[in-house]
Design a protein around this motif. Structure first.
Motif, PDB file in Angstrom:
ATOM      1  N   GLU A 236       0.823  -1.195   0.000  1.00 34.50           N
ATOM      2  CA  GLU A 236       0.000   0.000   0.000  1.00 34.50           C
ATOM      3  C   GLU A 236       0.862   1.253   0.000  1.00 34.50           C
ATOM      4  OE1 GLU A 236      -2.405  -0.682   3.366  1.00 34.50           O
ATOM      5  OE2 GLU A 236      -3.800  -2.018   2.337  1.00 34.50           O
ATOM      6  N   ASN A 237       1.938   1.232   0.772  1.00 30.07           N
ATOM      7  CA  ASN A 237       2.841   2.380   0.770  1.00 30.07           C
ATOM      8  C   ASN A 237       3.456   2.596  -0.600  1.00 30.07           C
ATOM      9  OD1 ASN A 237       2.355   2.871   3.476  1.00 30.07           O
ATOM     10  ND2 ASN A 237       4.065   1.601   4.167  1.00 30.07           N
ATOM     11  N   ASP A 238       3.796   1.488  -1.269  1.00 26.28           N
ATOM     12  CA  ASP A 238       4.349   1.605  -2.620  1.00 26.28           C
ATOM     13  C   ASP A 238       3.340   2.238  -3.567  1.00 26.28           C
ATOM     14  OD1 ASP A 238       6.699   0.524  -1.798  1.00 26.28           O
ATOM     15  OD2 ASP A 238       6.276  -1.506  -2.535  1.00 26.28           O
ATOM     16  N   ILE A 239       2.054   1.885  -3.386  1.00 27.26           N
ATOM     17  CA  ILE A 239       1.015   2.468  -4.237  1.00 27.26           C
ATOM     18  C   ILE A 239       0.940   3.971  -4.022  1.00 27.26           C
ATOM     19  CG2 ILE A 239      -1.472   2.525  -4.666  1.00 27.26           C
ATOM     20  CD1 ILE A 239      -1.522  -0.432  -3.904  1.00 27.26           C
ATOM     21  N   ARG A 278       3.162  -9.573  -4.485  1.00 26.80           N
ATOM     22  CA  ARG A 278       2.852  -9.606  -3.051  1.00 26.80           C
ATOM     23  C   ARG A 278       1.356  -9.757  -2.767  1.00 26.80           C
ATOM     24  NH1 ARG A 278       6.352  -4.227  -1.481  1.00 26.80           N
ATOM     25  NH2 ARG A 278       8.402  -5.039  -1.987  1.00 26.80           N
ATOM     26  N   LYS A 279       0.512  -9.688  -3.752  1.00 30.52           N
ATOM     27  CA  LYS A 279      -0.925  -9.634  -3.529  1.00 30.52           C
ATOM     28  C   LYS A 279      -1.438 -10.935  -2.903  1.00 30.52           C
ATOM     29  CE  LYS A 279      -1.816 -11.071  -8.294  1.00 30.52           C
ATOM     30  NZ  LYS A 279      -2.288 -10.636  -9.594  1.00 30.52           N
ATOM     31  N   ILE A 280      -2.537 -10.817  -2.162  1.00 27.48           N
ATOM     32  CA  ILE A 280      -3.198 -11.950  -1.535  1.00 27.48           C
ATOM     33  C   ILE A 280      -4.640 -11.953  -2.036  1.00 27.48           C
ATOM     34  CG2 ILE A 280      -3.880 -13.018   0.634  1.00 27.48           C
ATOM     35  CD1 ILE A 280      -1.594 -11.518   1.953  1.00 27.48           C
ATOM     36  N   TRP A 281      -4.998 -12.962  -2.779  1.00 27.25           N
ATOM     37  CA  TRP A 281      -6.327 -12.997  -3.383  1.00 27.25           C
ATOM     38  C   TRP A 281      -7.255 -13.884  -2.565  1.00 27.25           C
ATOM     39  CZ3 TRP A 281      -6.039  -9.075  -6.168  1.00 27.25           C
ATOM     40  CH2 TRP A 281      -4.966  -8.820  -7.009  1.00 27.25           C
ATOM     41  N   CYS A 306      -8.410  -3.945  -7.386  1.00 30.46           N
ATOM     42  CA  CYS A 306      -8.898  -2.614  -7.013  1.00 30.46           C
ATOM     43  C   CYS A 306      -8.667  -2.297  -5.547  1.00 30.46           C
ATOM     44  CB  CYS A 306     -10.390  -2.512  -7.326  1.00 30.46           C
ATOM     45  SG  CYS A 306     -10.754  -2.620  -9.085  1.00 30.46           S
ATOM     46  N   PHE A 307      -8.844  -3.287  -4.702  1.00 25.63           N
ATOM     47  CA  PHE A 307      -8.826  -3.025  -3.266  1.00 25.63           C
ATOM     48  C   PHE A 307      -7.426  -2.744  -2.739  1.00 25.63           C
ATOM     49  CE2 PHE A 307     -12.720  -5.299  -4.065  1.00 25.63           C
ATOM     50  CZ  PHE A 307     -13.648  -4.577  -3.335  1.00 25.63           C
ATOM     51  N   LEU A 308      -6.407  -3.041  -3.530  1.00 22.42           N
ATOM     52  CA  LEU A 308      -5.063  -2.675  -3.105  1.00 22.42           C
ATOM     53  C   LEU A 308      -4.873  -1.170  -3.084  1.00 22.42           C
ATOM     54  CD1 LEU A 308      -2.760  -5.306  -4.841  1.00 22.42           C
ATOM     55  CD2 LEU A 308      -3.238  -5.065  -2.424  1.00 22.42           C
ATOM     56  N   PHE A 309      -5.753  -0.450  -3.796  1.00 22.28           N
ATOM     57  CA  PHE A 309      -5.638   1.006  -3.837  1.00 22.28           C
ATOM     58  C   PHE A 309      -6.442   1.681  -2.741  1.00 22.28           C
ATOM     59  CE2 PHE A 309      -4.542  -0.509  -7.996  1.00 22.28           C
ATOM     60  CZ  PHE A 309      -3.471   0.278  -8.364  1.00 22.28           C
ATOM     61  N   LEU A 341     -16.283  -2.007 -10.558  1.00 22.89           N
ATOM     62  CA  LEU A 341     -16.423  -3.400 -10.137  1.00 22.89           C
ATOM     63  C   LEU A 341     -17.783  -3.651  -9.494  1.00 22.89           C
ATOM     64  CD1 LEU A 341     -14.846  -6.092  -9.919  1.00 22.89           C
ATOM     65  CD2 LEU A 341     -14.126  -5.364  -7.646  1.00 22.89           C
ATOM     66  N   MET A 342     -18.247  -2.692  -8.662  1.00 21.41           N
ATOM     67  CA  MET A 342     -19.550  -2.816  -8.029  1.00 21.41           C
ATOM     68  C   MET A 342     -20.672  -2.758  -9.070  1.00 21.41           C
ATOM     69  SD  MET A 342     -19.008  -3.209  -4.725  1.00 21.41           S
ATOM     70  CE  MET A 342     -17.605  -4.196  -5.234  1.00 21.41           C
ATOM     71  N   ARG A 343     -20.523  -1.867 -10.021  1.00 21.74           N
ATOM     72  CA  ARG A 343     -21.549  -1.754 -11.062  1.00 21.74           C
ATOM     73  C   ARG A 343     -21.637  -3.043 -11.888  1.00 21.74           C
ATOM     74  NH1 ARG A 343     -19.799   4.263 -13.252  1.00 21.74           N
ATOM     75  NH2 ARG A 343     -20.868   5.506 -11.627  1.00 21.74           N
ATOM     76  N   GLN A 344     -20.487  -3.617 -12.210  1.00 22.14           N
ATOM     77  CA  GLN A 344     -20.476  -4.844 -13.009  1.00 22.14           C
ATOM     78  C   GLN A 344     -21.192  -5.990 -12.294  1.00 22.14           C
ATOM     79  OE1 GLN A 344     -16.379  -5.660 -13.912  1.00 22.14           O
ATOM     80  NE2 GLN A 344     -16.122  -3.781 -15.133  1.00 22.14           N
TER      81      GLN A 344
END
Length: 811
Positions: A236-239, A278-281, A306-309, A341-344
């Motif tokens: 998150e800090n990298d983002i 590094r992501k965790i799905w 999306c939620f990584l942001f 994503l919510m709309r879809q």
């Protein structure tokens, strides 16, 4: 917080009027068109802690033609019961650009982790200006209509509820609370009664969805527990660093409808690759829908990242954060990726609570409203949180059960593996034991055969020497003879113990006198005890009927000899060893008591183990192999008896043996009677035998020489034949009374030789004495009348010949 003094309108409005005013702001946003900024308090719903400086509810519209701000605080003192329609709000309204800019500055402070929000607020502040007069006029007229309607409502008499009690709202609230408790109890009972996690979760999701009247309820499960959020925080800090770098370079994400120059694409690609590593799905694992018209999201996964942001997205859930979004269109204004994503997936409002197991985030319990916004009530949030807590218990219980099953499976596998290892070890031990037995049998022949000459010839020289021997020569011969016998005793002990452990030992039962046996052993050990300065005593409590006993007298002698020798060995000079013999019914009791050094309690378990002496300090003082007591115990148990020991250090020890009476055999009785006609002290010359011819078939020269010397001195005519295959013709001619046959003749079968001898004319009744290295009932099965163990002792040889010659009795 903005002061209401800066607002042009300050008054109390009902919920209906407040919502009407909000709708008016939405209509104005549609009139001014794009670009515009329309925000409500939902934009702050994703924050972990709601900022106290911002009013509970607000509506903000910013555009070049018309801008306005409405803030409202609920007045709790005006609420008489939990009916949303009875809520009152203190509402403030302003159109001043300065007041709106100040509010935007406050929002920017709270949303500082969102670079897109900060940029948007800066752009909105720059376009603030006085409102268009026509638009302001239209807004004011609509506002007056809302206020007028509110005034009419307040001036009208109290409303009358037809057919409905004034307590109806309270009744409905209590009914809802009871239903919540019932559903919670039902879920708890199911968790307690079942370990089937899928069944629990499927049932709970359907029941909770139905209770909340939500369009869709689902469980989102992370693929692995987030035991540590360190890597996530780094990502998150990298983002954020990326967006800061992009902002400094006047770059913005794609969602802002701006493009990134081609020469800076590598920066984003490098970052995205690092974050991707590094992501965790996770994915949606359970789902319940109100109807088939609602699209299914079962199996959905966060492929968009999306939620990584979203800053601290998972970390805030791990800390117990509950997310309530009334309308995604306003809540995710600054999260275009999530909004799309919510709309879809047809989501308009959502309520999210975490499922925590051992303070770790396992997943999320999510309620969706798919077609319209929804204001989630506090009791709904608490209820969903309670359900998530109970589901966490069920999941943890299932995990523990799975771990127990895995441990059970692992233990079962280990038991199987260990059993196989033990089986293999047993086979190896059995193989090693067989190899040991075979080795000892081979060595017995190789070791005992030379001893035949050492013992036999030395004894022959001592007793039948021709010519005069000096005393020194006799002493040397006696020393050779005695040491040979001692070495033979050690070898015999090892062989005897090996045969006992292999279960190949056969008792040679005979009837004998217990008292005579006891006195003989005391006599045999008298000289040894005298040399050590130890007194020997015997106490026999037997009458004439009790004195006769059935057992293997040779092995009973060995038992007594070992116990008495052990007592003499460990009794200091001036001590005493006592032998007691008595009967207890059909059991003979042999007891040896000494006044020796005694045995420490912690070393008693070593007493009957092979090659063990109780203390290393004794090794130099007391000789021995440590086999005596081990062999004694085996011999006692071979008779079906038992042995016990009582000992006190410095006082002495008492060994007690119980031997049960064995089965009586007539031939063994006769053997005992013949053997008792002489003692070890008698010289072999005094034994008288009838004349007769004896044939010896033996290919070992020294053994054959010894046999010939002994039998010739006893008055027999002896013929020595080397090979059994060429001896048949000579045996037929000689017609011997006894044939002495070595069963280990190379290249020949002992049984076949015996049958060939008996098939010769006139040789059907010939007596055959077999020479062998081991005691076995098979020796008699081969057809021989008796057998003689190697190495050959003069007394044993003459004894066997006497048995065969006496009255033509086969043994």
């Amino acid at each position: 917080m903005l002061s209401y003094q800066n607002f042009i309108l300050r008054r109390n409005l009902s919920l209906t009027s407040f919502n009407g005013l909000r709708t008016l702001f939405g209509q104005m946003a549609q009139r001014v068109g794009e670009p515009n900024l329309l925000l409500t308090e939902d934009v702050l719903s994703t924050l972990t802690v709601r900022p106290p400086q911002i009013e509970e509810k607000f509506t903000l519209l910013v555009s070049e033609q018309f801008s306005g701000l409405m803030v409202a605080t609920q007045r709790l003192e005006e609420v008489s019961w939990e009916d949303p329609e009875d809520k009152l709000y203190q509402v403030g309204l302003t159109f001043a650009p300065e007041a709106i800019a100040a509010f935007l500055t406050q929002l920017s402070t709270f949303l500082k982790d969102h670079p897109l929000a900060e940029q948007t607020f800066q752009q909105a502040s720059q376009i603030l200006r006085p409102n268009d007069a026509n638009l302001q006029s239209d807004f004011t007229l609509s506002l007056l209509d809302i206020i007028t309607e509110e005034s009419k409502k307040n001036s009208s008499p109290d409303p009358i509820y037809p057919f409905v009690s004034v307590c109806q709202p309270v009744h409905e609230a209590l009914k809802q609370q009871v239903e919540q408790e019932r559903l919670l109890n039902q879920v708890t009972t199911q968790i307690r009664d079942s370990l089937e996690l899928p069944e629990i979760l499927e049932t709970a999701v359907e029941q909770v969805r139905n209770f909340l009247q939500a369009d869709r309820l689902l469980i989102y499960q992370f693929q692995q527990p987030l035991s540590s959020v360190k890597h996530l925080e780094i990502a998150e800090n990298d983002i954020l660093n990326f967006y800061e770098m992009a902002a400094k370079q006047e770059l913005h994400p794609e969602e802002s409808n701006l493009t990134i120059p081609e020469n800076d694409n590598q920066l984003e690609q490098d970052f995205e690759q690092e974050v991707s590593d590094r992501k965790i799905w996770g994915r949606v694992t359970y789902e319940a829908r109100a109807s088939d018209e609602i699209p299914s999201v079962l199996g959905f996964s966060e492929e968009e990242r999306c939620f990584l942001f979203v800053p601290n997205c998972r970390e805030k859930y791990r800390k117990g954060f509950t997310l309530a979004v009334k309308d995604i269109e306003t809540a995710y204004t600054f999260h275009p990726c999530i909004l799309n994503l919510m709309r879809q997936n047809q989501v308009r409002a959502k309520l999210v609570v975490p499922i925590l197991i051992q303070e770790q985030l396992w997943g999320l319990l999510i309620a969706h409203q798919c077609f319209e916004p929804r204001q989630w009530q506090d009791n709904e949030k608490k209820f969903l949180s309670h359900i998530a807590e109970h589901l966490a218990i069920a999941i943890y219980q299932a995990q523990l059960y799975a771990e127990v099953q895995q441990q059970k499976h692992t233990l079962e596998k280990r038991v199987i593996d260990r059993t196989q290892e033990l089986h293999d070890a047993m086979l190896l031990a059995q193989s090693a034991n067989r190899a040991k037995t075979e080795f000892l049998a081979t060595m017995s022949h190789e070791l005992r055969t030379p001893l035949t000459c050492v013992i036999g010839l030395s004894a022959t020289l001592l007793r039948w020497s021709f010519g005069q021997l000096s005393q020194k020569q006799r002493d040397y011969l006696q020393s050779i003879h005695d040491n040979g016998e001692h070495l033979l005793e050690l070898i015999n002990d090892i062989l005897e113990l090996s045969q006992l452990e292999a279960g190949k030992t056969v008792l040679n039962i005979s009837e004998f006198s217990l008292s005579q046996l006891a006195h003989q052993e005391m006599t045999n050990l008298k000289q040894k005890a005298s040399q050590r300065g130890v007194e020997l005593a015997v106490a026999i409590r037997l009458d004439s009927q009790q004195d006769r006993f059935l057992a293997d007298d040779r092995r009973v002698r060995q038992i007594l000899y070992n116990l008495l020798s052990n007592g003499i060995k460990f009794t200091p000079q001036g001590g005493r060893v006592i032998l007691r013999v008595w009967r207890e019914g059909n059991r003979a009791v042999l007891q040896v008591e000494d006044t020796g050094i005694g045995i420490p309690e912690h070393q008693k378990h070593l007493l009957f183990q092979k090659f063990q002496q109780l203390d290393s300090s004794y090794h130099r003082q007391y000789e021995g192999t440590g086999l005596g007591l081990a062999l004694t115990k085996q011999l006692v148990e071979l008779h079906g008896g038992r042995i016990e020991v009582n000992s006190t250090v410095g006082v002495g020890s008492i060994f007690t043996v119980w031997l049960p009476k064995q089965q009586y055999l007539a031939t063994e009785k006769l053997s005992h009677e013949l053997s008792s006609s002489y003692t070890k002290e008698e010289t072999l010359i005094n034994l008288k035998f009838p004349a007769g011819r004896i044939v010896v078939i033996e290919n070992h020269e020294e053994t054959a020489t010894l046999i010939c010397e002994i039998l010739t001195a006893a008055g027999f005519q002896v013929v020595w034949l080397l090979e059994a295959s060429t001896a048949m013709k000579q045996i037929e001619i000689l017609q011997p009374v006894i044939v002495i046959l070595d069963l280990q003749l190379s290249g020949n079968n002992g049984k076949e030789i015996v049958e060939q001898i008996r098939s010769l004319p006139g040789m059907q009744d010939v007596k055959i004495l077999a020479l062998t290295n081991k005691v076995s009932s098979d020796n008699l099965v081969l057809g021989a009348n008796n057998y003689l163990l190697k190495p050959i002792l003069p007394q044993s040889l003459l004894h066997k010949i006497q048995l065969l010659m006496a009255n033509n009795i086969d043994e």
